[in-house]
Write a protein that holds these residues in place. Structure first.
Motif, PDB file in Angstrom:
ATOM      1  N   SER A   1      45.416  64.321  36.474  1.00  0.00           N
ATOM      2  CA  SER A   1      45.465  63.542  35.242  1.00  0.00           C
ATOM      3  C   SER A   1      46.809  62.823  35.097  1.00  0.00           C
ATOM      4  O   SER A   1      46.863  61.650  34.732  1.00  0.00           O
ATOM      5  N   LEU A   2      47.885  63.538  35.395  1.00  0.00           N
ATOM      6  CA  LEU A   2      49.211  62.925  35.312  1.00  0.00           C
ATOM      7  C   LEU A   2      49.365  61.790  36.321  1.00  0.00           C
ATOM      8  O   LEU A   2      49.895  60.726  35.995  1.00  0.00           O
ATOM      9  N   MET A   3      48.910  62.033  37.535  1.00  0.00           N
ATOM     10  CA  MET A   3      49.043  61.011  38.579  1.00  0.00           C
ATOM     11  C   MET A   3      48.270  59.742  38.213  1.00  0.00           C
ATOM     12  O   MET A   3      48.761  58.631  38.406  1.00  0.00           O
ATOM     13  N   ILE A   4      47.097  59.911  37.665  1.00  0.00           N
ATOM     14  CA  ILE A   4      46.307  58.753  37.244  1.00  0.00           C
ATOM     15  C   ILE A   4      46.940  58.078  36.031  1.00  0.00           C
ATOM     16  O   ILE A   4      47.063  56.858  35.969  1.00  0.00           O
ATOM     17  N   GLY A   5      47.378  58.893  35.091  1.00  0.00           N
ATOM     18  CA  GLY A   5      47.924  58.359  33.841  1.00  0.00           C
ATOM     19  C   GLY A   5      49.241  57.626  33.994  1.00  0.00           C
ATOM     20  O   GLY A   5      49.555  56.736  33.200  1.00  0.00           O
TER      21      GLY A   5
ATOM     22  N   SER B   1      50.298  56.130  36.945  1.00  0.00           N
ATOM     23  CA  SER B   1      50.288  55.275  38.132  1.00  0.00           C
ATOM     24  C   SER B   1      50.220  53.813  37.732  1.00  0.00           C
ATOM     25  O   SER B   1      49.602  53.456  36.743  1.00  0.00           O
ATOM     26  N   GLY B   2      50.862  53.012  38.509  1.00  0.00           N
ATOM     27  CA  GLY B   2      50.839  51.573  38.277  1.00  0.00           C
ATOM     28  C   GLY B   2      51.119  50.846  39.576  1.00  0.00           C
ATOM     29  O   GLY B   2      51.124  51.437  40.658  1.00  0.00           O
ATOM     30  N   SER B   3      51.386  49.586  39.466  1.00  0.00           N
ATOM     31  CA  SER B   3      51.612  48.785  40.675  1.00  0.00           C
ATOM     32  C   SER B   3      52.873  49.214  41.426  1.00  0.00           C
ATOM     33  O   SER B   3      53.000  48.974  42.616  1.00  0.00           O
ATOM     34  N   SER B   4      53.791  49.883  40.734  1.00  0.00           N
ATOM     35  CA  SER B   4      55.011  50.336  41.402  1.00  0.00           C
ATOM     36  C   SER B   4      54.917  51.799  41.843  1.00  0.00           C
ATOM     37  O   SER B   4      55.925  52.406  42.202  1.00  0.00           O
TER      38      SER B   4
END
Length: 138
Positions: free
Chosen positions: A109-113, A115-118
């Motif tokens: 959940s944290l990794m998805i929440g 995550s972005g282009s960077s």
């Protein structure tokens, strides 16, 4: 129809075995919507059961199922209550086998929440909490 309100662990186990095993067999994936009704009923019933039986040995597993439901139904909120259920599962029941599954779901959940282009950019507080939860399982 009468609302399912289990009062015993065997009743809860029977419900899980009858209605949620397809999720377990599918690596706990709930993304296709096929389990939404079963998860909805389960979440309400398990929440009720936990309120009546807070010291149940099934608590970690039930927190996990409630978190799966919340994640599926409320994924568009900034801060999902499922993260609270998952971290509580790990904090309160680190020796239970479901604690590992709860931690994996929480970390995902944290990794998805965050995550972005960077890439993944966890805030320091979240990174610390994740490390602390991991230490509990060692």
């Amino acid at each position: 129809k009468e609302i399912f309100r289990p009062t015993t662990e065997p009743a809860v186990r029977k419900f899980i075995d009858s209605n949620l095993q397809s999720i377990a067999k599918n690596d706990y994936s709930v993304n296709d919507g096929s389990a939404d009704v079963a998860l909805s009923i389960a979440a309400g019933a398990f929440y009720y059961f936990l309120n009546q039986n807070p010291n149940s040995e099934m608590a970690p597993e039930l927190l996990y199922w409630i978190a799966l439901y919340d994640r599926r139904m409320n994924n568009n909120l900034f801060y999902a209550i499922s993260d609270v259920y998952l971290s509580e599962c790990v904090e309160r029941y680190p020796k239970n086998p479901f604690a590992k599954r709860c931690l994996e779901e929480y970390e995902n959940s944290l990794m998805i929440g965050f995550s972005g282009s960077s890439g993944v950019n966890l805030p320091a507080a979240e990174e610390k909490k994740l490390k602390d939860l991991k230490k509990l399982l060692q």
